[in-house]
Design a protein around this motif. Sequence first.
Motif, PDB file in Angstrom:
ATOM      1  N   VAL A   1       0.895  -1.250   0.001  1.00 46.02           N
ATOM      2  CA  VAL A   1       0.080   0.056   0.170  1.00 46.02           C
ATOM      3  C   VAL A   1       0.782   1.169  -0.210  1.00 46.02           C
ATOM      4  N   HIS A   2       0.882   1.930  -1.064  1.00 48.46           N
ATOM      5  CA  HIS A   2       1.647   3.180  -1.361  1.00 48.46           C
ATOM      6  C   HIS A   2       1.426   4.394  -0.287  1.00 48.46           C
ATOM      7  N   ALA A   3       2.078   4.777   0.316  1.00 48.85           N
ATOM      8  CA  ALA A   3       1.826   6.232   0.923  1.00 48.85           C
ATOM      9  C   ALA A   3       1.037   5.986   2.008  1.00 48.85           C
ATOM     10  N   ALA A   4       0.838   5.298   3.143  1.00 49.93           N
ATOM     11  CA  ALA A   4      -0.356   5.002   3.785  1.00 49.93           C
ATOM     12  C   ALA A   4      -0.415   6.202   4.749  1.00 49.93           C
ATOM     13  N   PRO A   5      -1.298   6.928   4.665  1.00 51.41           N
ATOM     14  CA  PRO A   5      -1.292   8.100   5.606  1.00 51.41           C
ATOM     15  C   PRO A   5      -1.176   7.932   7.106  1.00 51.41           C
TER      16      PRO A   5
ATOM     17  N   TYR B   1       0.308   5.668   8.608  1.00 52.97           N
ATOM     18  CA  TYR B   1       1.798   5.531   8.821  1.00 52.97           C
ATOM     19  C   TYR B   1       2.697   6.726   8.481  1.00 52.97           C
ATOM     20  N   GLY B   2       2.276   7.901   8.392  1.00 47.31           N
ATOM     21  CA  GLY B   2       3.025   8.938   8.017  1.00 47.31           C
ATOM     22  C   GLY B   2       3.580   8.917   6.569  1.00 47.31           C
ATOM     23  N   GLY B   3       2.795   8.110   5.631  1.00 48.10           N
ATOM     24  CA  GLY B   3       2.882   8.453   4.442  1.00 48.10           C
ATOM     25  C   GLY B   3       3.968   7.345   3.901  1.00 48.10           C
ATOM     26  N   ALA B   4       4.426   6.466   4.795  1.00 45.93           N
ATOM     27  CA  ALA B   4       5.241   5.337   4.456  1.00 45.93           C
ATOM     28  C   ALA B   4       4.411   4.071   3.659  1.00 45.93           C
ATOM     29  N   ASP B   5       5.101   3.557   2.760  1.00 43.32           N
ATOM     30  CA  ASP B   5       4.646   2.212   2.196  1.00 43.32           C
ATOM     31  C   ASP B   5       4.502   0.921   3.282  1.00 43.32           C
TER      32      ASP B   5
ATOM     33  N   ASP C   1      13.438   5.857  -7.655  1.00 44.22           N
ATOM     34  CA  ASP C   1      13.321   7.254  -8.303  1.00 44.22           C
ATOM     35  C   ASP C   1      11.989   7.977  -7.923  1.00 44.22           C
ATOM     36  N   LYS C   2      10.947   7.084  -7.470  1.00 41.59           N
ATOM     37  CA  LYS C   2       9.645   7.520  -7.171  1.00 41.59           C
ATOM     38  C   LYS C   2       9.423   7.203  -5.559  1.00 41.59           C
ATOM     39  N   GLY C   3      10.591   7.140  -5.105  1.00 42.44           N
ATOM     40  CA  GLY C   3      10.488   6.821  -3.490  1.00 42.44           C
ATOM     41  C   GLY C   3       9.855   5.755  -3.187  1.00 42.44           C
TER      42      GLY C   3
END
Length: 249
Positions: A87-91, A93-97, A131-133
């Motif tokens: 799950v990309h950029a889970a809010p 979890y502070g935006g972490a995958d 490159d996309k983090g």
Amino acid sequence: MIDIVVRVLLMPPMSLIMLILAGYALRRRWPRSGRAVSRLGLAALLVLSTSAGSLLLVRPLEQLTAPLADARASGAQAIVVLAAGNVHAAPEYGGADIPDDIALLRLRYAAHLQHATNLPLLVSGGNGEPDKGIPPKAVTMARALREDFRTPVAWTEERSADTTQNATYSAAMLKAAGVRRVLLVTHAMHMARAERAFRAAGLDVVPAPTMFYSRSTLSPLMFVPGWSGMFRSYYATHEWIGLAWQRLR
């Protein structure tokens, strides 16, 4: 590209929707045949969108493996758990995958086995895009195991993009560490294909499958079309195609 084509053309529900549309197209020249094709596609769509109907595809796959009886008596030297999705950029979890729900089911069982055996654990999964983090799946899996399941991770295999590469790259890392026999953790539906890949890579595999969908007790709600049934049919179809491709190769 090939994987995308497979997902669009061969996997339900899209394959069945295309069959229904093909039936409508045929009705202009062959009315009876067109109606039959459309009805077949609609019937298959309805059946496979129920959890009960999905068992037609799921049960034969899960019967190719069995639950692990005794992890401590397996003689394994390490545990390998395979990635699913992120799950990309889970809010929250502070935006972490973070690992998706499928991966979490595997991680929970891998943590259970590690706590029971104290064996070193390898997580396998790539598909990172620096490159996309976007980190490799193995990185998010290792973080979840350490932080959420209080489970140590000995190795992270971060290059693989599919099950065959999971096996190839993981085997190279494990053999370098003197490991030959492993507990392999993945979904029961995926185990037959995963086990063959890891054996082909030269490892002695003790299957440790999780999530046996076909062993749940039938209930009236399982005959109602829904997302759960279609997900299981989709997943099972993916595995059947994967097994066929594995045999052809």
